[in-house]
Design an enzyme around this catalytic site. Structure first.
Site, short mmCIF file in Angstrom:
data_model
loop_
_atom_site.label_atom_id
_atom_site.label_comp_id
_atom_site.label_asym_id
_atom_site.label_seq_id
_atom_site.Cartn_x
_atom_site.Cartn_y
_atom_site.Cartn_z
N THR A 12 -52.42 16.31 -74.81
CA THR A 12 -52.03 16.25 -73.42
C THR A 12 -53.06 16.96 -72.55
O THR A 12 -53.47 18.08 -72.87
CB THR A 12 -50.65 16.92 -73.20
OG1 THR A 12 -49.69 16.32 -74.07
CG2 THR A 12 -50.18 16.79 -71.77
N LEU B 182 -43.81 13.45 -72.32
CA LEU B 182 -45.02 14.00 -72.93
C LEU B 182 -45.44 13.24 -74.18
O LEU B 182 -46.61 13.28 -74.58
CB LEU B 182 -44.83 15.48 -73.30
CG LEU B 182 -45.24 16.51 -72.25
CD1 LEU B 182 -44.99 17.92 -72.79
CD2 LEU B 182 -46.70 16.36 -71.85
N GLY B 183 -44.49 12.56 -74.82
CA GLY B 183 -44.82 11.84 -76.05
C GLY B 183 -44.98 12.77 -77.24
O GLY B 183 -44.88 13.99 -77.12
N TYR B 184 -45.25 12.17 -78.42
CA TYR B 184 -45.41 12.94 -79.65
C TYR B 184 -44.24 13.94 -79.79
O TYR B 184 -44.44 15.16 -79.85
CB TYR B 184 -46.75 13.69 -79.67
CG TYR B 184 -47.95 12.79 -79.61
CD1 TYR B 184 -48.51 12.25 -80.78
CD2 TYR B 184 -48.54 12.47 -78.40
CE1 TYR B 184 -49.62 11.41 -80.71
CE2 TYR B 184 -49.64 11.63 -78.32
CZ TYR B 184 -50.17 11.10 -79.49
OH TYR B 184 -51.26 10.27 -79.43
N ASP C 77 -61.12 23.24 -81.54
CA ASP C 77 -60.42 22.00 -81.20
C ASP C 77 -61.44 20.91 -80.88
O ASP C 77 -62.65 21.07 -81.11
CB ASP C 77 -59.46 22.23 -80.03
CG ASP C 77 -60.18 22.44 -78.70
OD1 ASP C 77 -61.42 22.63 -78.69
OD2 ASP C 77 -59.49 22.39 -77.65
N CYS D 285 -76.15 22.67 -66.88
CA CYS D 285 -75.66 23.33 -68.09
C CYS D 285 -76.55 24.52 -68.43
O CYS D 285 -77.78 24.40 -68.43
CB CYS D 285 -75.65 22.33 -69.25
SG CYS D 285 -75.23 23.08 -70.84
N TRP E 238 -51.17 30.42 -68.53
CA TRP E 238 -51.14 30.96 -69.89
C TRP E 238 -52.37 31.83 -70.19
O TRP E 238 -52.42 32.47 -71.23
CB TRP E 238 -51.02 29.83 -70.90
CG TRP E 238 -51.96 28.68 -70.67
CD1 TRP E 238 -53.24 28.57 -71.11
CD2 TRP E 238 -51.67 27.48 -69.95
NE1 TRP E 238 -53.79 27.38 -70.70
CE2 TRP E 238 -52.84 26.68 -69.99
CE3 TRP E 238 -50.54 27.00 -69.29
CZ2 TRP E 238 -52.91 25.43 -69.38
CZ3 TRP E 238 -50.61 25.75 -68.69
CH2 TRP E 238 -51.78 24.98 -68.74
N ARG E 239 -53.33 31.84 -69.29
CA ARG E 239 -54.47 32.73 -69.45
C ARG E 239 -54.24 34.10 -68.81
O ARG E 239 -55.08 34.98 -68.92
CB ARG E 239 -55.73 32.09 -68.84
CG ARG E 239 -56.25 30.91 -69.67
CD ARG E 239 -57.46 30.29 -69.03
NE ARG E 239 -57.99 29.23 -69.89
CZ ARG E 239 -58.77 28.24 -69.49
NH1 ARG E 239 -59.13 28.19 -68.20
NH2 ARG E 239 -59.21 27.34 -70.33
N TYR F 124 -56.06 25.44 -85.77
CA TYR F 124 -56.49 25.69 -84.39
C TYR F 124 -55.45 26.51 -83.62
O TYR F 124 -55.78 27.51 -82.97
CB TYR F 124 -56.77 24.39 -83.64
CG TYR F 124 -56.82 24.64 -82.16
CD1 TYR F 124 -57.92 25.27 -81.58
CD2 TYR F 124 -55.73 24.33 -81.33
CE1 TYR F 124 -57.95 25.57 -80.23
CE2 TYR F 124 -55.75 24.62 -79.98
CZ TYR F 124 -56.86 25.25 -79.44
OH TYR F 124 -56.87 25.56 -78.10
N GLU G 235 -50.05 25.95 -76.00
CA GLU G 235 -50.87 25.24 -76.98
C GLU G 235 -50.15 24.02 -77.54
O GLU G 235 -50.75 22.96 -77.74
CB GLU G 235 -51.26 26.19 -78.12
CG GLU G 235 -52.24 27.27 -77.73
CD GLU G 235 -53.58 26.73 -77.29
OE1 GLU G 235 -53.94 25.61 -77.70
OE2 GLU G 235 -54.28 27.41 -76.53
N CYS H 61 -80.26 22.58 -75.88
CA CYS H 61 -79.26 21.62 -76.37
C CYS H 61 -79.94 20.43 -77.04
O CYS H 61 -80.75 19.72 -76.43
CB CYS H 61 -78.40 21.14 -75.21
SG CYS H 61 -77.21 19.86 -75.67
#
Length: 362
Positions: free
Chosen positions: A48, A85-87, A143, A207, A29-30, A125, A42, A213
């Protein structure tokens, strides 16, 4: 977080995007700016993980390559493809929204954040993600990953479950977002939280922001982001009666607004606690009729199934009816053979029972 607070992080976006180009995962999807496929990804990835959602995304794109294909599908087919997948409200809302776009907007996806927000099942989002990834609109997509990254780097102590958090974190992300490259920045923020600044054991030593940070400097990685207590999990005791006759099973569609709406299961008697034995449940007149007409040949369970706010304990009683005897079924139930059952959308709990018991014995 004021503009003054962000002043020391003017190179934040540049460093983040540089990190992204080096480390991001190559996800399908990118590789597209098709709003339909971005939206599909999304919705699937809500609640998930990518590794779990990827096969579903690929199957949906294969089965429904366009918005029009999804809109034309039967809801049962969509739920069947979503199974596991649920929900499930995500799938129903997605299907309804696809139909609405086709019927009322000529099949054209809205092209702005404000218009996307008007669609069912699309929140702030998701609207920001589609608007930025498909159209490069300069709107921050915030998110759970983004909450975590911002809370740790900037030392934001606001409880992310509070009503104030959404406004505060979105404003901060919006200040950091480069208006000419919103798509890459949003992808980078999400990816950074997913694979670098993880909830547990973030890779702080490597990082690019460990020199600034807040969480790293103060040893607060485990404490940030601040998150309120989870809702209490409720225990439910579901007693399923699997009626078999002539090699078929009686099943029904769940139509009430409860878990698994639109999915198929068996006759259900819910009890306030786990029953000691079958005698605790025979006050149900339908069940009493079946027990008189048939024989319990197998029991299974309890199966324990965890949902976000429920812990389900399920037991199954397999009642076999003689072929020559007529039995009564509730109006909402019908008999299905194995091939038909395979095509019905079913909760994971029911599918697990069928796989372990019915398909292996019939």
């Amino acid at each position: 977080m004021s503009s003054k607070d962000v002043a020391g992080f003017r190179d934040y976006s540049t460093k983040l995007i540089k990190w992204y180009h080096r480390h991001h995962r190559d996800l399908p999807w990118r590789r597209t700016n098709d709003p339909y496929k971005i939206w599909l990804s999304e919705i699937i990835l809500q609640q998930t993980r990518v590794v779990q959602g990827m096969p579903y995304y690929l199957r949906f794109v294969e089965q429904y390559p366009t918005l029009q294909d999804l809109a034309a599908a039967d809801e049962k087919e969509v739920l069947r493809l979503w199974q596991g997948l649920g929900y499930y409200s995500r799938a129903r809302n997605m299907h309804q929204t696809a139909r609405l776009i086709v019927e009322e907007q000529g099949g054209q996806f809205p092209t702005s954040y404000s218009e996307l927000l008007k669609l069912k099942g699309i929140g702030a989002y998701t609207a920001a993600a589609i608007a930025s990834f498909a159209y490069n609109e300069a709107v921050a997509a915030v998110d759970g990953n983004v909450y975590r990254v911002l809370a740790r780097i900037f030392g934001v102590e606001t409880d992310i479950t509070s009503s104030a958090a959404k406004k505060e974190f979105t404003a901060l992300a919006q200040q950091l977002l480069p208006p000419d490259d919103a798509a890459t920045f949003n992808q980078a923020m999400i990816e950074f939280g997913a694979i670098q600044c993880q909830p547990v054991a973030p890779d702080c030593l490597l990082c690019p922001f460990n020199d600034v940070c807040y969480a790293f400097q103060h040893g607060a990685q485990a404490r940030l982001p601040v998150k309120g207590k989870k809702n209490k999990v409720r225990d439910r005791y579901l007693n399923y009666f699997v009626v078999e006759k002539d090699g078929q099973l009686a099943m029904r569609e769940r139509t009430t607004k409860d878990v698994w709406q639109g999915m198929y299961d068996f006759y259900l008697v819910e009890s306030p606690q786990e029953p000691a034995d079958l005698d605790d449940l025979v006050s149900d007149h339908v069940l009493a009729h079946w027990l008189e007409m048939g024989e319990v040949v197998r029991t299974a369970g309890p199966y324990v199934h965890l949902l976000s706010h429920q812990r389900i304990y399920a037991r199954f009683w397999h009642i076999r009816m003689s072929p020559e005897r007529s039995i009564l079924l509730p109006d909402e139930m019908s008999f299905y053979d194995a091939d038909e059952i395979e095509q019905l959308p079913k909760p994971v709990l029911i599918n697990s029972y069928l796989t372990e018991n019915f398909f292996n014995f019939m």
